[in-house]
Motif scaffolding. Structure first.
Motif, short mmCIF file in Angstrom:
data_model
loop_
_atom_site.label_atom_id
_atom_site.label_comp_id
_atom_site.label_asym_id
_atom_site.label_seq_id
_atom_site.Cartn_x
_atom_site.Cartn_y
_atom_site.Cartn_z
N MET A 325 -8.73 -7.23 -31.23
CA MET A 325 -8.29 -6.28 -32.25
C MET A 325 -8.23 -6.94 -33.62
O MET A 325 -8.56 -6.31 -34.65
CB MET A 325 -6.89 -5.73 -31.86
N SER A 326 -7.81 -8.17 -33.66
CA SER A 326 -7.76 -8.89 -34.94
C SER A 326 -9.15 -9.06 -35.52
O SER A 326 -9.36 -8.91 -36.73
CB SER A 326 -7.10 -10.26 -34.73
N ASN A 327 -10.10 -9.36 -34.65
CA ASN A 327 -11.49 -9.51 -35.12
C ASN A 327 -12.03 -8.19 -35.65
O ASN A 327 -12.77 -8.16 -36.64
CB ASN A 327 -12.38 -10.02 -33.98
N ILE A 328 -11.66 -7.09 -34.96
CA ILE A 328 -12.10 -5.77 -35.43
C ILE A 328 -11.54 -5.49 -36.83
O ILE A 328 -12.25 -5.06 -37.75
CB ILE A 328 -11.65 -4.67 -34.45
N ALA A 329 -10.26 -5.74 -36.99
CA ALA A 329 -9.62 -5.51 -38.29
C ALA A 329 -10.25 -6.40 -39.37
O ALA A 329 -10.48 -5.95 -40.51
CB ALA A 329 -8.13 -5.77 -38.19
N SER A 330 -10.54 -7.65 -39.02
CA SER A 330 -11.14 -8.58 -40.00
C SER A 330 -12.54 -8.13 -40.40
O SER A 330 -12.92 -8.22 -41.57
CB SER A 330 -11.19 -9.99 -39.39
N ALA A 331 -13.29 -7.62 -39.41
CA ALA A 331 -14.66 -7.19 -39.70
C ALA A 331 -14.66 -6.00 -40.67
O ALA A 331 -15.41 -5.98 -41.65
CB ALA A 331 -15.38 -6.81 -38.40
N PHE A 332 -13.79 -5.01 -40.38
CA PHE A 332 -13.72 -3.85 -41.27
C PHE A 332 -13.17 -4.24 -42.64
O PHE A 332 -13.62 -3.74 -43.67
CB PHE A 332 -12.85 -2.75 -40.64
N SER A 333 -12.23 -5.14 -42.65
CA SER A 333 -11.66 -5.57 -43.93
C SER A 333 -12.71 -6.32 -44.77
O SER A 333 -12.80 -6.14 -45.98
CB SER A 333 -10.45 -6.47 -43.67
N ALA A 334 -13.51 -7.15 -44.12
CA ALA A 334 -14.55 -7.91 -44.83
C ALA A 334 -15.60 -6.99 -45.42
O ALA A 334 -16.11 -7.22 -46.53
CB ALA A 334 -15.20 -8.91 -43.87
N TYR A 335 -15.93 -5.94 -44.68
CA TYR A 335 -16.94 -4.99 -45.19
C TYR A 335 -16.39 -4.12 -46.32
O TYR A 335 -17.06 -3.85 -47.31
CB TYR A 335 -17.43 -4.11 -44.04
N ALA A 336 -15.12 -3.69 -46.15
CA ALA A 336 -14.54 -2.77 -47.13
C ALA A 336 -14.15 -3.48 -48.41
O ALA A 336 -14.23 -2.92 -49.50
CB ALA A 336 -13.33 -2.06 -46.53
N THR A 337 -13.67 -4.72 -48.31
CA THR A 337 -13.23 -5.46 -49.50
C THR A 337 -14.01 -6.74 -49.62
O THR A 337 -13.56 -7.80 -49.22
CB THR A 337 -11.73 -5.76 -49.40
N MET A 338 -15.21 -6.64 -50.20
CA MET A 338 -16.02 -7.84 -50.44
C MET A 338 -15.34 -8.67 -51.52
O MET A 338 -14.81 -8.13 -52.49
CB MET A 338 -17.42 -7.44 -50.91
N PRO A 339 -15.32 -9.99 -51.39
CA PRO A 339 -14.71 -10.82 -52.42
C PRO A 339 -15.45 -10.69 -53.74
O PRO A 339 -16.64 -10.38 -53.77
CB PRO A 339 -14.84 -12.24 -51.86
N ALA A 340 -14.72 -10.91 -54.83
CA ALA A 340 -15.33 -10.81 -56.17
C ALA A 340 -16.48 -11.80 -56.28
O ALA A 340 -16.32 -12.99 -55.97
CB ALA A 340 -14.28 -11.08 -57.23
N GLN A 341 -17.63 -11.30 -56.70
CA GLN A 341 -18.81 -12.16 -56.76
C GLN A 341 -18.77 -13.05 -57.99
O GLN A 341 -18.26 -12.67 -59.04
CB GLN A 341 -20.09 -11.32 -56.75
N LYS A 342 -19.34 -14.23 -57.84
CA LYS A 342 -19.46 -15.18 -58.95
C LYS A 342 -20.93 -15.28 -59.34
O LYS A 342 -21.77 -15.63 -58.51
CB LYS A 342 -18.94 -16.55 -58.53
N ASN A 343 -21.22 -14.95 -60.56
CA ASN A 343 -22.60 -15.05 -61.04
C ASN A 343 -22.86 -16.48 -61.51
O ASN A 343 -22.72 -16.82 -62.68
CB ASN A 343 -22.85 -14.07 -62.19
N GLU A 344 -23.21 -17.32 -60.55
CA GLU A 344 -23.45 -18.74 -60.86
C GLU A 344 -24.86 -19.12 -60.44
O GLU A 344 -25.45 -18.52 -59.54
CB GLU A 344 -22.43 -19.60 -60.13
N GLU A 345 -25.39 -20.15 -61.09
CA GLU A 345 -26.72 -20.63 -60.72
C GLU A 345 -26.61 -21.42 -59.43
O GLU A 345 -25.86 -22.41 -59.36
CB GLU A 345 -27.30 -21.48 -61.85
N THR A 346 -27.36 -20.95 -58.43
CA THR A 346 -27.24 -21.53 -57.08
C THR A 346 -28.59 -22.03 -56.61
O THR A 346 -29.61 -21.36 -56.79
CB THR A 346 -26.71 -20.46 -56.10
N ASP A 347 -28.58 -23.21 -56.01
CA ASP A 347 -29.80 -23.79 -55.43
C ASP A 347 -29.97 -23.19 -54.03
O ASP A 347 -29.20 -23.51 -53.10
CB ASP A 347 -29.69 -25.30 -55.36
#
Length: 484
Positions: A325-347
């Motif tokens: 159940m915790s994994n289910i909640a984490s999966a939905f939470s990760a999809y619904a609230t994506m972390p703020a993106q950082k526009n950085e130059e990435t290799d």
């Protein structure tokens, strides 16, 4: 203004120019026609005046002559007087008998040809049929126009005694000069009018199509996802344009209302679907938890020497379902609230290798065509993209053969291409269009949110992801990212 484009502005402009040119040509044509008609009328009236004056002089001669006024004496009566009449009126005079035979002429020759000694039967017939006893023959000779009039001479008893012939040359030199001067002045006037029409047509076309152009530009920028600007109605404008502007503004209002309703409906539908999915996924572990607790209530005996071992077994079973159940909640939470993106130059090469380090499978191979390729991307989210794609490739293994997974990075002048290929089971054709949809999965476990999340992350950084698959042979995911 661009030429040769099929726009309303250009059509109005060129229509005005064409109308100006057509008007110029028509007026010039009518002027030429009018001059020619005036010249024709002038020559006709002048010949009539000459003929009337000559007949008056001939009548005087006939009154004063001592000879009998008869056809046979015509040559004697006008023996000398015909020359003076011709000189006074400035034109040749020929007199024929009633049968068309020449009796007397003021000249031996007319132009370069000899004077006809006999009037043709055709002319005699037309002259006899004429109500006014007069016939005029028009002809051209050596590019010069002529009129030759034939009329009867009568005595004092109104008896026909002879036929008077007056050859008349139509000299149009003065008329042509006047016409030429008039056309020159007309050309100057219309050249000025054309220039004025050119300027006026350009600005008039711009004025007429200004509102239409504004509506067209706003229609191109219409976006259901944002608020669209309305146009202001010009009360000095035409009724048709104001009606068009009003219709556009009404359409913008209706579009905004529809967009709000659509967005509200989509949100409500999304929440309903999400709630149904969460409820379904939570019910799955709740059922075994309930059965475990009920079994524990019925079978647990504190005096049983194995009671502690059974308690641990029940506890581990419940903890396992709680973790699910915790994994289910984490999966939905990760999809619904994506972390703020950082526009950085990435290799991309370095981060991809870093993401692959967490996998211990020996069947994962890596290839790159450059040691360092950079793009603007959140480093953490790129790791999530690579991890999800590789996990999917591992889980798609075919039971009858080894699943070889190839992670490769290639590039061209504009883009970087991150590719994850496997030799697994592939995707059924009917599922290809659903593969990036939330909650869609072909696996026995999982929420079906991994690829949806990957797609969302990639598109947030102006990239694209696509899938090529052959069922039973394998799948390839290609992430395209713009180079920094």
């Amino acid at each position: 203004m661009k030429l040769y484009t099929n726009s309303l502005r250009n059509r109005i402009f060129f229509s005005m120019m064409v109308l100006t040119i057509i008007a110029s040509v028509l007026i010039a044509g009518m002027s030429i026609y009018q001059f020619k008609e005036q010249a024709k009328d002038y020559h006709e009236k002048r010949l009539l005046r000459k003929e009337a004056a000559i007949k008056t002089d001939i009548a005087n001669v006939l009154r004063e002559t001592d000879y009998e006024v008869a056809t046979k004496n015509i040559s004697l009566i006008f023996k000398k007087r015909i020359y003076s009449i011709s000189t006074v009126h400035g034109m040749p005079v020929n007199i024929y008998d009633l049968n068309g035979g020449l009796r007397k002429s003021s000249k031996a020759q007319f132009l370069t040809d000899s004077i006809s000694s006999q009037i043709s039967k055709e002319i005699l017939l037309k002259l006899s049929d004429a109500e006014d006893g007069r016939f005029v023959k028009e002809f051209e000779k050596n590019e010069q126009s002529y009129r030759s009039s034939y009329s009867y001479l009568i005595d004092n008893k109104f008896k026909k005694i002879a036929i008077l012939n007056l050859p008349y040359i139509e000299n149009d030199e003065f008329m042509n000069y006047e016409l030429e001067e008039f056309l020159k002045r007309l050309a100057l006037v219309y050249a000025l009018m054309f220039c004025i029409s050119l300027i006026l047509g350009y600005f008039l076309a711009r004025y007429i199509t200004r509102s239409i152009r504004s509506i067209s530009d706003n229609l191109k920028q219409l976006d259901i996802s944002k608020r669209n600007r309305k146009l202001e109605i010009d009360h000095k404008g035409t009724e048709e344009i104001n009606t068009l502007v009003s219709s556009y503004n009404k359409m913008v209002e209706e579009l905004e209302e529809s967009a709000v309703k659509l967005a509200t409906s989509e949100r409500e539908q999304a929440w309903r679907e999400m709630a149904k999915q969460v409820a379904h996924e939570i019910k799955n572990p709740l059922t075994p938890m309930r059965l475990t607790v009920q079994s524990f209530q019925r079978r647990f005996d504190p005096t049983d020497p194995e009671a502690r071992e059974k308690l641990n077994e029940y506890s581990n079973s419940i903890i396992e379902q709680i973790d699910v159940m915790s994994n289910i909640a984490s999966a939905f939470s990760a999809y619904a609230t994506m972390p703020a993106q950082k526009n950085e130059e990435t290799d991309v090469c370095m981060v991809t290798q870093l993401a692959l380090d967490i996998f211990n499978e020996s069947n994962i191979h890596y290839h790159e065509d450059a040691p360092s390729l950079k793009t603007v991307f959140d480093r953490t989210q790129l790791i999530r993209v690579v991890t999800n794609l590789v996990k999917n490739a591992i889980q798609a293994s075919h039971p009858d053969r080894q699943n070889t997974i190839l992670v490769s990075i290639k590039h061209d002048h504009q883009n970087i291409y991150l590719t994850v290929s496997d030799k697994g089971t592939g995707v059924l054709p009917e599922n290809e269009t659903k593969i990036f949809e939330p909650k869609f999965t072909t696996k026995n476990s999982g929420m079906g949110l991994g690829l949806a999340m990957v797609k969302q992350i990639v598109e947030n950084f102006k990239g694209t992801i696509e899938m090529r698959t052959i069922h039973g042979e394998g799948t390839t995911f290609t992430v395209t990212l713009p180079r920094s």
